[in-house]
Scaffold this motif. Structure first.
Motif, PDB file in Angstrom:
ATOM      1  N   ASP A 182       0.291 -12.019   5.984  1.00  0.00           N
ATOM      2  CA  ASP A 182       1.599 -11.439   6.295  1.00  0.00           C
ATOM      3  C   ASP A 182       2.524 -11.535   5.086  1.00  0.00           C
ATOM      4  O   ASP A 182       3.293 -10.612   4.801  1.00  0.00           O
ATOM      5  CB  ASP A 182       2.238 -12.157   7.484  1.00  0.00           C
ATOM      6  N   ASN A 183       2.435 -12.665   4.377  1.00  0.00           N
ATOM      7  CA  ASN A 183       3.273 -12.852   3.187  1.00  0.00           C
ATOM      8  C   ASN A 183       2.906 -11.857   2.083  1.00  0.00           C
ATOM      9  O   ASN A 183       3.785 -11.324   1.407  1.00  0.00           O
ATOM     10  CB  ASN A 183       3.139 -14.283   2.660  1.00  0.00           C
ATOM     11  N   TYR A 184       1.589 -11.613   1.902  1.00  0.00           N
ATOM     12  CA  TYR A 184       1.151 -10.617   0.920  1.00  0.00           C
ATOM     13  C   TYR A 184       1.734  -9.246   1.269  1.00  0.00           C
ATOM     14  O   TYR A 184       2.246  -8.532   0.405  1.00  0.00           O
ATOM     15  CB  TYR A 184      -0.378 -10.502   0.876  1.00  0.00           C
ATOM     16  N   ARG A 185       1.606  -8.895   2.545  1.00  0.00           N
ATOM     17  CA  ARG A 185       2.092  -7.587   2.997  1.00  0.00           C
ATOM     18  C   ARG A 185       3.603  -7.449   2.785  1.00  0.00           C
ATOM     19  O   ARG A 185       4.071  -6.444   2.224  1.00  0.00           O
ATOM     20  CB  ARG A 185       1.762  -7.392   4.484  1.00  0.00           C
ATOM     21  N   GLU A 186       4.352  -8.471   3.209  1.00  0.00           N
ATOM     22  CA  GLU A 186       5.806  -8.401   3.084  1.00  0.00           C
ATOM     23  C   GLU A 186       6.237  -8.388   1.623  1.00  0.00           C
ATOM     24  O   GLU A 186       7.226  -7.734   1.262  1.00  0.00           O
ATOM     25  CB  GLU A 186       6.450  -9.586   3.822  1.00  0.00           C
ATOM     26  N   SER A 187       5.493  -9.085   0.777  1.00  0.00           N
ATOM     27  CA  SER A 187       5.810  -9.095  -0.658  1.00  0.00           C
ATOM     28  C   SER A 187       5.631  -7.704  -1.254  1.00  0.00           C
ATOM     29  O   SER A 187       6.484  -7.224  -2.018  1.00  0.00           O
ATOM     30  CB  SER A 187       4.900 -10.084  -1.390  1.00  0.00           C
ATOM     31  N   LEU A 188       4.528  -7.042  -0.882  1.00  0.00           N
ATOM     32  CA  LEU A 188       4.274  -5.685  -1.377  1.00  0.00           C
ATOM     33  C   LEU A 188       5.299  -4.700  -0.818  1.00  0.00           C
ATOM     34  O   LEU A 188       5.776  -3.805  -1.533  1.00  0.00           O
ATOM     35  CB  LEU A 188       2.857  -5.241  -1.011  1.00  0.00           C
TER      36      LEU A 188
END
Length: 212
Positions: A182-188
């Motif tokens: 989820d953190n990867y997605r939100e960062s992108l």
């Protein structure tokens, strides 16, 4: 964008829709309907005799040869010809599948003729067209000269986004928790000002960050 008329082929197995679309587009001086086809196989036969076609309006679900296979054939045998996918549904898998096959854009069949004309002009001029399917913000990101910096894990996650894997399955493959994914997605999302998985995949394909 274009001073001369744009030569179009329409591929759709529904005769009424195909003929109706052709009639609507012929109202525009910028458009020249070169031929219509009922499926990908029909398209192949007619493309060989109509080398002047610049863009194919491609239905996705067709018998004999569907839009995915037909798009791959067009981009393999006529790489300079653009493909604009048309569909009844805003289906994420279909959008990603058509983009990975080589389509330069995706429009809903319920779009207005003027919106479709805009999409055709942009894709012929720029090679790529996206609209509300990625919240309209991807165009801004694509025009930004400042290229964002991605971590290796973010790029790995981006590659997995182009598959049919769920976020939970991606987390398992990356040996991290769903929360980390989820953190990867939100960062992108934050870096690219994008709000959907489809938008991430479109950006990845456009910028050669995703291996197809």
């Amino acid at each position: 964008m274009q001073d001369q008329s744009i030569s179009i082929a329409i591929v759709d197995d529904h005769t009424l829709f195909r003929s109706g679309l052709a009639s609507l587009l012929e109202e525009f001086d910028e458009i020249n309907i070169t031929f219509e086809a009922v499926n990908g196989l029909d398209l192949q036969a007619k493309m060989n005799n109509n080398q002047q076609v610049q863009l194919v309006l491609m239905d996705i679900n067709m018998p004999v040869m569907d839009g995915f296979a037909a798009t791959k054939w067009v981009k393999t045998n006529h790489p300079d010809v653009h493909v604009l996918a048309l569909s009844m549904l805003e289906d994420e898998k279909a959008i990603i599948g058509m983009l990975k096959a080589g389509a330069g854009g995706y429009m809903l069949k319920e779009s207005t003729p003027s919106d479709l004309l805009t999409a055709i002009k942009v894709i012929v001029d720029k090679g790529f067209y996206v609209n509300e399917l990625v919240s309209g913000r991807l165009l801004v990101a694509l025009k930004d000269d400042q290229k964002p910096v991605f971590s290796a894990r973010e790029l790995t996650f981006l590659q997995y986004c182009s598959t049919e894997l769920t976020y939970k399955e991606i987390a398992d493959l990356m040996f991290v928790s769903p929360r980390t994914v989820d953190n990867y997605r939100e960062s992108l999302f934050a870096k690219l000002n994008i709000k959907s998985r489809t938008g991430l995949v479109v950006y990845g394909i456009k910028n050669n960050l995703i291996t197809i």
